[in-house]
Scaffold this active site. Structure first.
Site, PDB file in Angstrom:
ATOM      1  N   THR A 175       0.819  -1.220   0.000  1.00  0.00           N
ATOM      2  CA  THR A 175       0.000   0.000   0.000  1.00  0.00           C
ATOM      3  C   THR A 175       0.854   1.272   0.000  1.00  0.00           C
ATOM      4  O   THR A 175       0.317   2.371  -0.140  1.00  0.00           O
ATOM      5  CB  THR A 175      -0.911   0.044   1.254  1.00  0.00           C
ATOM      6  N   ALA A 177       4.028   4.059  -1.065  1.00  0.00           N
ATOM      7  CA  ALA A 177       4.351   4.781  -2.303  1.00  0.00           C
ATOM      8  C   ALA A 177       5.155   3.894  -3.256  1.00  0.00           C
ATOM      9  O   ALA A 177       4.881   3.840  -4.457  1.00  0.00           O
ATOM     10  CB  ALA A 177       5.137   6.057  -1.964  1.00  0.00           C
ATOM     11  N   ARG A 227      -3.234  -3.235   9.617  1.00  0.00           N
ATOM     12  CA  ARG A 227      -4.178  -2.161   9.339  1.00  0.00           C
ATOM     13  C   ARG A 227      -4.751  -2.251   7.911  1.00  0.00           C
ATOM     14  O   ARG A 227      -5.910  -1.932   7.679  1.00  0.00           O
ATOM     15  CB  ARG A 227      -3.457  -0.816   9.522  1.00  0.00           C
ATOM     16  N   ARG A 230      21.770  -3.361   3.373  1.00  0.00           N
ATOM     17  CA  ARG A 230      22.592  -2.847   2.277  1.00  0.00           C
ATOM     18  C   ARG A 230      24.092  -2.941   2.521  1.00  0.00           C
ATOM     19  O   ARG A 230      24.850  -3.225   1.606  1.00  0.00           O
ATOM     20  CB  ARG A 230      22.235  -1.382   2.004  1.00  0.00           C
ATOM     21  N   CYS A 277      17.569   5.452  -3.130  1.00  0.00           N
ATOM     22  CA  CYS A 277      17.140   6.109  -4.366  1.00  0.00           C
ATOM     23  C   CYS A 277      18.166   7.091  -4.915  1.00  0.00           C
ATOM     24  O   CYS A 277      18.471   7.093  -6.109  1.00  0.00           O
ATOM     25  CB  CYS A 277      15.816   6.838  -4.144  1.00  0.00           C
ATOM     26  N   GLN A 328      15.934  16.572  -3.437  1.00  0.00           N
ATOM     27  CA  GLN A 328      15.116  15.368  -3.341  1.00  0.00           C
ATOM     28  C   GLN A 328      13.644  15.669  -3.076  1.00  0.00           C
ATOM     29  O   GLN A 328      13.309  16.530  -2.274  1.00  0.00           O
ATOM     30  CB  GLN A 328      15.696  14.457  -2.248  1.00  0.00           C
ATOM     31  N   GLY A 355      10.068  10.491  -1.450  1.00  0.00           N
ATOM     32  CA  GLY A 355      11.070   9.650  -0.810  1.00  0.00           C
ATOM     33  C   GLY A 355      10.751   9.390   0.652  1.00  0.00           C
ATOM     34  O   GLY A 355      11.254   8.437   1.245  1.00  0.00           O
ATOM     35  N   HIS A 385      14.192  12.832  -7.956  1.00  0.00           N
ATOM     36  CA  HIS A 385      15.293  13.499  -7.267  1.00  0.00           C
ATOM     37  C   HIS A 385      16.213  14.077  -8.334  1.00  0.00           C
ATOM     38  O   HIS A 385      16.385  13.484  -9.408  1.00  0.00           O
ATOM     39  CB  HIS A 385      16.122  12.509  -6.437  1.00  0.00           C
ATOM     40  N   ASN A 402      12.409   8.986  -8.352  1.00  0.00           N
ATOM     41  CA  ASN A 402      12.900   8.262  -7.180  1.00  0.00           C
ATOM     42  C   ASN A 402      12.073   7.033  -6.834  1.00  0.00           C
ATOM     43  O   ASN A 402      12.581   6.092  -6.239  1.00  0.00           O
ATOM     44  CB  ASN A 402      12.957   9.200  -5.963  1.00  0.00           C
TER      45      ASN A 402
END
EC number: 1.2.1.11
Lengths: 346, 346
Positions: free
Chosen positions: A15, A17, A43, A103, A132, A159, A163, A252, A326
């Site tokens: 849900t 972005a 939720r 990462r 990003c 940016q 984001g 960005h 981004n």
């Protein structure tokens, strides 16, 4: 996994972005999905998403929800990834994680397919998608580095609020309307939701993205520094970053200064090095005022470069301007590209 | 000109964004004005402005309008300055010019009072006010340079639309409303009114301020480069600039990288060098999320610095963030400060 096969694919944070864009990217390239698992928080469970015309119920992201999943795209925040990515791997999935959780883990490849697709092969269950702002920069840097050597990068970013997620997009809209009507802008999300102070982003610029580290850099700035070195397998490249949040919704932009290993390179040489690479578009024709902007890059999967200039004092120095969406190349598209490369390598 | 004397002061371009602020600054510091000459284009002549509670009729800016004027503050565009500044000087006025018309003229001092007030003495009738983005940067650079030596500057700017005048402010408002309502944004002013292409600035970033030069830099970028060297009387300082227009109304921000002559300087040393200077305020307390922003600097005459960091690779390298109101310290206030210094020196 074998070729010509369809896959069981989960999206964790469907849900959000980025999750929404992951859905869209899988649809657009007609990724071979046998079954889609839209996962989200408690939720959102029970609501539905639409995928290839079909309504599918959102399931709560729990360890057991990954039973049967072969590829899991994660984008629901670092703590969710830390908790659930190992559970997905345990159940046989390969995780492509769009958070910062893994990462810098030495066991986890950090991949931008245009740059280091071969690193995917070394995965032990988790493949990390870079930050990003890092992704779009390394897509532009890589052909330059391969052709002329690269020893230094100084970047200042521009940016967009997306984001920080859909809440930040809504905050920018609400604050913009309020300020245009002469009312006070209420700030609850940016620069960092979990931090004590919030400042308006509408008609403003905030030189803080993510929390501060002991060395006075933000975590976002350190991501750009550390991830660039890891993706390029070169810890000797000097990288410095200043990251700034600005009042636009998507894409960005980055003002990038680089120093090459060679000092006999012309503007035209550098422009040529940036031409004809997959995923990279040179938009640099100043006589016609052609350069990329956040609005011109919005909704596109490519990385756009313009404003290529030679430094006037330093013979191996160059400046340029990089823009990309981004949520697409910076997140959803890069993750889906990793998934593509993964099933092709198989 | 003698002390304790009141002066005949003209403002050329009194209806413009900067002209309005010049009026306000003269009022606020109670500049010793005997008579005010509000000058503007024929179109505005006959309208009135209010100065110290008095309504004064705007007069068309013609050569004869400068009869009796002792100090003339110009901010009506370069071509008006080129035409009328010599006429004002001929009639006995000292011109303080806020356009780029005379800035690089060897006979004309280019002055930021905090940095090179003594250059005022060399004037031959015209004193130039630097470009807005240059002024705030050199105010921050000067104490560092004096204490530790400065050999390199790389700046990326974040500039507000008011630098392009009241039309650009209205354009940003109109486009913002349109886009929030889901309508198309009409672009007629930015990035450069006289250029063929115009792009929306609302929820966008435009990497073009002023026209392009043959070397691929914009004129705005070259102003920052050349003016910085001239103000500091040091042509050996390496300066590079990338100038970007952004969707906020007032203040410019700058991400600045510098290299000092010394490599034994700490963050605290640099912060201390930036403290306790007139016109300069250090706002750098990351543990409390304290840093300047365009909105926090708006309406103030100081230059604000934050986000001081040491480069992680280069021992003499530092990064910081500079913000100031472009219409005040960047234009009107600096011009009025020059006028103040001029009558004090006398």
């Amino acid at each position: 996994m074998a070729n010509n096969k369809n896959y069981h694919v989960a999206i964790v944070g469907v849900t959000g972005a980025v999750g929404q864009k992951m859905l869209k990217m899988l649809e657009e390239i007609d990724f071979p999905v046998e079954k889609l698992y839209p996962l989200a928080s408690k939720r959102s469970a029970g609501k539905t998403i639409t995928f290839k015309g079909e309504e599918i119920k959102i399931i709560e992201a729990t360890p057991d929800a990954f039973e049967g999943v072969e590829i899991a795209l994660f984008s629901a925040g670092g703590s969710i990834s830390k908790e659930l990515a190992p559970e997905a791997v345990k159940r046989g999935a390969v995780v492509i994680d769009n958070t910062s959780a893994f990462r810098m883990d030495e066991e986890v490849p950090l991949v931008v397919p245009e740059v280091n697709k071969e690193d995917i092969k070394t995965h032990k269950g988790i493949i990390a998608n870079p930050n990003c702002s890092t992704i779009q920069m390394v897509v532009a840097l890589d052909p330059i580095r391969k052709k002329y050597g690269l020893n230094r990068v100084i970047v200042s970013t521009y940016q967009s609020v997306s984001g920080s997620g859909n809440d930040a997009v809504e905050e920018l809209k609400g604050q913009s309307r309020a300020m245009l009507d002469g009312e006070k802008a209420e700030a609850n999300i940016l620069p960092v939701k979990s931090e004590p102070n919030h400042y308006p982003i509408a008609f403003n610029a905030l030189p803080q993205i993510d929390v501060f580290e002991d060395n006075h850099y933000t975590f976002e700035e350190m991501k750009m520094i550390n991830e660039t070195k890891k993706i390029m397998h070169d810890s000797t490249i000097k990288v410095a970053a200043t990251c700034v949040r600005l009042p636009f919704f998507y894409s960005h932009a980055e003002s990038v200064y680089i120093e090459l290993d060679r000092d006999d390179i012309s503007i035209e040489d550098l422009q040529n090095a940036l031409r004809n690479h997959p995923g990279l578009v040179l938009e640099d024709d100043i006589s016609n005022q052609i350069y990329p902007t956040p609005l011109s890059a919005e909704g596109k999967t490519d990385v756009f470069v313009g404003r290529v200039r030679k430094d006037l004092d330093v013979p191996n120095g160059f400046h340029f301007w990089v823009v990309s969406d981004n949520l697409l190349k910076g997140a959803a598209w890069n993750s889906v590209q990793i998934a593509q490369a993964l099933i092709q390598q198989d």
